[in-house]
Design a protein around this motif. Sequence first.
Motif, PDB file in Angstrom:
ATOM      1  N   UNK A  20       0.801  -1.217   0.000  1.00  0.00           N
ATOM      2  CA  UNK A  20       0.000   0.000   0.000  1.00  0.00           C
ATOM      3  C   UNK A  20       0.835   1.269   0.000  1.00  0.00           C
ATOM      4  N   UNK A  21       2.132   1.163   0.034  1.00  0.00           N
ATOM      5  CA  UNK A  21       2.983   2.349   0.034  1.00  0.00           C
ATOM      6  C   UNK A  21       3.002   2.964  -1.360  1.00  0.00           C
ATOM      7  N   UNK A  22       2.871   4.300  -1.475  1.00  0.00           N
ATOM      8  CA  UNK A  22       2.887   4.942  -2.800  1.00  0.00           C
ATOM      9  C   UNK A  22       4.273   4.882  -3.416  1.00  0.00           C
ATOM     10  N   UNK A  23       4.287   4.590  -4.710  1.00  0.00           N
ATOM     11  CA  UNK A  23       5.545   4.534  -5.434  1.00  0.00           C
ATOM     12  C   UNK A  23       6.012   5.948  -5.759  1.00  0.00           C
ATOM     13  N   UNK A  24       7.290   6.178  -5.857  1.00  0.00           N
ATOM     14  CA  UNK A  24       7.797   7.518  -6.196  1.00  0.00           C
ATOM     15  C   UNK A  24       7.380   7.897  -7.602  1.00  0.00           C
ATOM     16  N   UNK A  25       6.916   9.140  -7.832  1.00  0.00           N
ATOM     17  CA  UNK A  25       6.460   9.552  -9.162  1.00  0.00           C
ATOM     18  C   UNK A  25       7.616   9.630 -10.143  1.00  0.00           C
ATOM     19  N   UNK A  26       7.265   9.469 -11.405  1.00  0.00           N
ATOM     20  CA  UNK A  26       8.258   9.590 -12.458  1.00  0.00           C
ATOM     21  C   UNK A  26       8.707  11.041 -12.588  1.00  0.00           C
ATOM     22  N   UNK A  27       9.957  11.263 -12.915  1.00  0.00           N
ATOM     23  CA  UNK A  27      10.429  12.646 -13.054  1.00  0.00           C
ATOM     24  C   UNK A  27       9.750  13.340 -14.225  1.00  0.00           C
ATOM     25  N   UNK A  28       9.353  14.595 -14.021  1.00  0.00           N
ATOM     26  CA  UNK A  28       8.698  15.362 -15.054  1.00  0.00           C
ATOM     27  C   UNK A  28       9.699  15.800 -16.115  1.00  0.00           C
ATOM     28  N   UNK A  29       9.201  16.091 -17.330  1.00  0.00           N
ATOM     29  CA  UNK A  29      10.125  16.559 -18.361  1.00  0.00           C
ATOM     30  C   UNK A  29      10.783  17.875 -18.020  1.00  0.00           C
ATOM     31  N   UNK A  30      10.146  18.695 -17.133  1.00  0.00           N
ATOM     32  CA  UNK A  30      10.722  19.994 -16.792  1.00  0.00           C
ATOM     33  C   UNK A  30      11.708  19.921 -15.638  1.00  0.00           C
ATOM     34  N   UNK A  31      12.161  18.716 -15.279  1.00  0.00           N
ATOM     35  CA  UNK A  31      13.065  18.616 -14.138  1.00  0.00           C
ATOM     36  C   UNK A  31      14.346  19.398 -14.377  1.00  0.00           C
ATOM     37  N   UNK A  32      14.878  19.287 -15.581  1.00  0.00           N
ATOM     38  CA  UNK A  32      16.108  19.988 -15.928  1.00  0.00           C
ATOM     39  C   UNK A  32      15.835  21.257 -16.714  1.00  0.00           C
ATOM     40  N   UNK A  33      14.620  21.780 -16.648  1.00  0.00           N
ATOM     41  CA  UNK A  33      14.266  22.981 -17.395  1.00  0.00           C
ATOM     42  C   UNK A  33      14.728  24.215 -16.632  1.00  0.00           C
ATOM     43  N   UNK A  34      15.517  25.086 -17.265  1.00  0.00           N
ATOM     44  CA  UNK A  34      15.983  26.293 -16.558  1.00  0.00           C
ATOM     45  C   UNK A  34      14.965  27.421 -16.553  1.00  0.00           C
ATOM     46  N   UNK A  35      13.846  27.267 -17.262  1.00  0.00           N
ATOM     47  CA  UNK A  35      12.850  28.329 -17.338  1.00  0.00           C
ATOM     48  C   UNK A  35      12.112  28.422 -16.007  1.00  0.00           C
ATOM     49  N   UNK A  36      11.918  29.613 -15.461  1.00  0.00           N
ATOM     50  CA  UNK A  36      11.137  29.736 -14.215  1.00  0.00           C
ATOM     51  C   UNK A  36       9.728  29.191 -14.400  1.00  0.00           C
ATOM     52  N   UNK A  37       9.124  28.664 -13.336  1.00  0.00           N
ATOM     53  CA  UNK A  37       7.793  28.045 -13.486  1.00  0.00           C
ATOM     54  C   UNK A  37       6.742  28.991 -14.043  1.00  0.00           C
TER      55      UNK A  37
END
Length: 266
Positions: A49-66
């Motif tokens: 029942x433990x939640x699995x870690x989410x997949x990394x988003x494509x913007x992980x290495x994005x230098x653009x501010x959110x």
Amino acid sequence: MAATVLRHFSPISSSLKPPSRHRRFLHHNLLFPKIPFHSSLVKFGAENSEPQPPQPLPETDCPVPPEQQPINEYQSLSTSFPFAWASGDIVEYASRLFVTGASFAFFVGLPVCWFGSVGAEYEPVKRILAASSSGIFVVTLAVVRMYLGWAYVGNRLLSATVEYEETGWYDGQVWVKTPEVLARDRLLGSFSVKPILARLKNTLVILGLSLILVINLGDSPIATSYRTYKDPRDRSSLPIPGAYNDETARTFEPEAFCGEPSSDLL
């Protein structure tokens, strides 16, 4: 002879040698191969029942501010006023534009046209058309503003690069989108932003034609023919008490009464 017979009737197991270690290894691995098993794939009991870690988003290495990322700009525009009108239902979108134009024409345009000019009560149709044109003009400005905002976000979603500012206008940078981000942004821009822009274009065409029609009706004889009674500004046939007299006018301006019968002949 007896020894030979006894040897043939002796137990078979006694005449067989145990298999060697190498043969046992081959026999076990060939008949029962090992299947790789990872303990992280299946968890039993409470660990399942433990939640699995989410997949990394494509913007992980994005230098653009959110706040400058196209996907976040699209989400912000979809919930802001009045840009959210264009992304909603067509009936709700048209009703909001109509209510906006009618409210401005009734509460602002009509009082200005009615009380801001002389003799407005003698040409009501012309004043109502003028107030309606002001409401259409305000709605046109609102639709143009919505179109410019959605066009800006749509261009950033469909573009392969993103221009952003790290800390201010003086340090602008350009980031090339990754294939995953580019595919997602172009999918969103093609199926969400382009229909909105097409709707806004059609609205601008309709509003432009309506504004031209109302202006032409205001200058047409149809609007000026609907008068309640004679305009008091037309003073050509009204006497001015204490300042105008027919006898005085005949004395000093006889040529103005040329061709009219005089009172002496009557």
